[in-house]
Design a protein around this motif. Sequence first.
Motif, PDB file in Angstrom:
ATOM      1  N   HIS A  67      -4.304   9.544  11.949  1.00 43.34           N
ATOM      2  CA  HIS A  67      -5.533   8.863  12.347  1.00 43.34           C
ATOM      3  C   HIS A  67      -5.578   8.563  13.844  1.00 43.34           C
ATOM      4  CE1 HIS A  67      -5.919   8.573   8.017  1.00 43.34           C
ATOM      5  NE2 HIS A  67      -7.179   8.243   8.208  1.00 43.34           N
TER       6      HIS A  67
ATOM      7  N   LYS B 174      -9.594  -0.694   6.776  1.00 42.13           N
ATOM      8  CA  LYS B 174     -11.055  -0.737   6.824  1.00 42.13           C
ATOM      9  C   LYS B 174     -11.589  -2.147   6.658  1.00 42.13           C
ATOM     10  CE  LYS B 174     -15.124   1.607   4.927  1.00 42.13           C
ATOM     11  NZ  LYS B 174     -15.609   2.615   3.943  1.00 42.13           N
TER      12      LYS B 174
ATOM     13  N   GLU C 279      -5.909   3.151   3.885  1.00 40.91           N
ATOM     14  CA  GLU C 279      -7.220   3.249   4.538  1.00 40.91           C
ATOM     15  C   GLU C 279      -8.092   2.045   4.200  1.00 40.91           C
ATOM     16  OE1 GLU C 279     -10.950   6.411   4.980  1.00 40.91           O
ATOM     17  OE2 GLU C 279      -9.337   6.783   3.544  1.00 40.91           O
TER      18      GLU C 279
ATOM     19  N   ASP D 244      -2.369   6.793   0.424  1.00 42.75           N
ATOM     20  CA  ASP D 244      -3.267   6.902   1.583  1.00 42.75           C
ATOM     21  C   ASP D 244      -4.587   6.137   1.401  1.00 42.75           C
ATOM     22  OD1 ASP D 244      -1.466   8.341   3.046  1.00 42.75           O
ATOM     23  OD2 ASP D 244      -2.765  10.070   3.361  1.00 42.75           O
ATOM     24  N   PRO D 245      -5.270   6.265   0.248  1.00 47.07           N
ATOM     25  CA  PRO D 245      -6.546   5.547   0.100  1.00 47.07           C
ATOM     26  C   PRO D 245      -6.391   4.029   0.194  1.00 47.07           C
ATOM     27  CG  PRO D 245      -6.370   7.285  -1.539  1.00 47.07           C
ATOM     28  CD  PRO D 245      -5.026   7.173  -0.896  1.00 47.07           C
TER      29      PRO D 245
ATOM     30  N   TYR E 125       0.381   8.625   8.072  1.00 49.65           N
ATOM     31  CA  TYR E 125      -1.025   8.206   8.067  1.00 49.65           C
ATOM     32  C   TYR E 125      -1.448   7.743   9.464  1.00 49.65           C
ATOM     33  CZ  TYR E 125      -5.233   5.513   7.093  1.00 49.65           C
ATOM     34  OH  TYR E 125      -6.513   5.026   7.121  1.00 49.65           O
TER      35      TYR E 125
ATOM     36  N   CYS F 179       0.837  -1.201   0.000  1.00 48.89           N
ATOM     37  CA  CYS F 179       0.000   0.000   0.000  1.00 48.89           C
ATOM     38  C   CYS F 179       0.873   1.252   0.000  1.00 48.89           C
ATOM     39  CB  CYS F 179      -0.918  -0.009   1.218  1.00 48.89           C
ATOM     40  SG  CYS F 179      -1.984  -1.468   1.301  1.00 48.89           S
TER      41      CYS F 179
END
Length: 315
Positions: free
Chosen positions: A311, A290, A286, A282-283, A307, A279
């Motif tokens: 958070h 998730k 996330e 950022d998306p 990140y 990864c």
Amino acid sequence: MASSLYFILPALGGYTLTSLYLLKNPQILHKKKRAAFHCTHISHRGGSGERIESTMEAFTHAVEQGTGMLELDCHLTRDGHVVVSHDENLLRQTGHDVTISSLKLEELPLQKDRLEVTFYAGHYSTGTDRKFTLLEEVFRKFPKMPVNIEIKEDNSLLIEKVSNMVKQYDREDLTVWATVDATIMKKCRRTNSTMPYSFSMRRGLQLLLLYYSGLLPFVPLGESFLQFYLPRIINRTYIPEERILKNRMVIYLIDKLTMKKSLFKHLVNRGIQVHLFVCNEDPDIEAAFKVGATGVMTDYPTLLTDYLHRHRSQD
């Protein structure tokens, strides 16, 4: 036939309800694994987007950025040294079409001064350190840092040397066996059964079959880690060579079949850590958390650290 349904349907219903209950409550049948460490931040090849991959500079930088685990691959030189390198053939990394196993340690060429990031097409890393490092050097410099070692080649001597080194530096609880090949994993486990280990590709497929058949809650699992692609990166940041993985429908099906919150939650409740990779935006980070990942593997340790800090402060 109709009369037999009076027995079959209640049995199936009872099995389904029991399976679902135990999927959510695995502690009833299984003792939760207690790992020596738990990591949310894993640096792929030492963070190959920010420094030249698998160099001591990359590993040092990743640790300075707060990584919780270093991920690396090992190969054996002709004179028996365990070298940290993703590839056995050095064409991609050095421009020289030679293999590590054909060279002595002193003959290894330097890596390129600008290297494309495998899981972030079109992006390149640079660094002042271009030398291949030894696994022993990593162990010496970072004695308390968890290390995930992927064994790519079916080489008993390599596996034995890695195992002996892990024992020598007293880090069997901090070093993870990893490989996609089930045959290689069996050799790793036979050589050193005290080290935690991850699912091979074959075992991962078996895991999915057990999950969808409802049998998973009843079956013991020896693995301590599940490490798998975040499917959404394929054909976007990571362009695979395999033709089948270039098909959008195939990736869609892989995503729908594998990214199951209930599966990941069950594994986590059994003490099995779930790491999704690689990864680099950022998306994607996330999305991985998730869906239930306990850890994310990245080429950009600074990005992941930022990140996590953002958070945590929001929470």
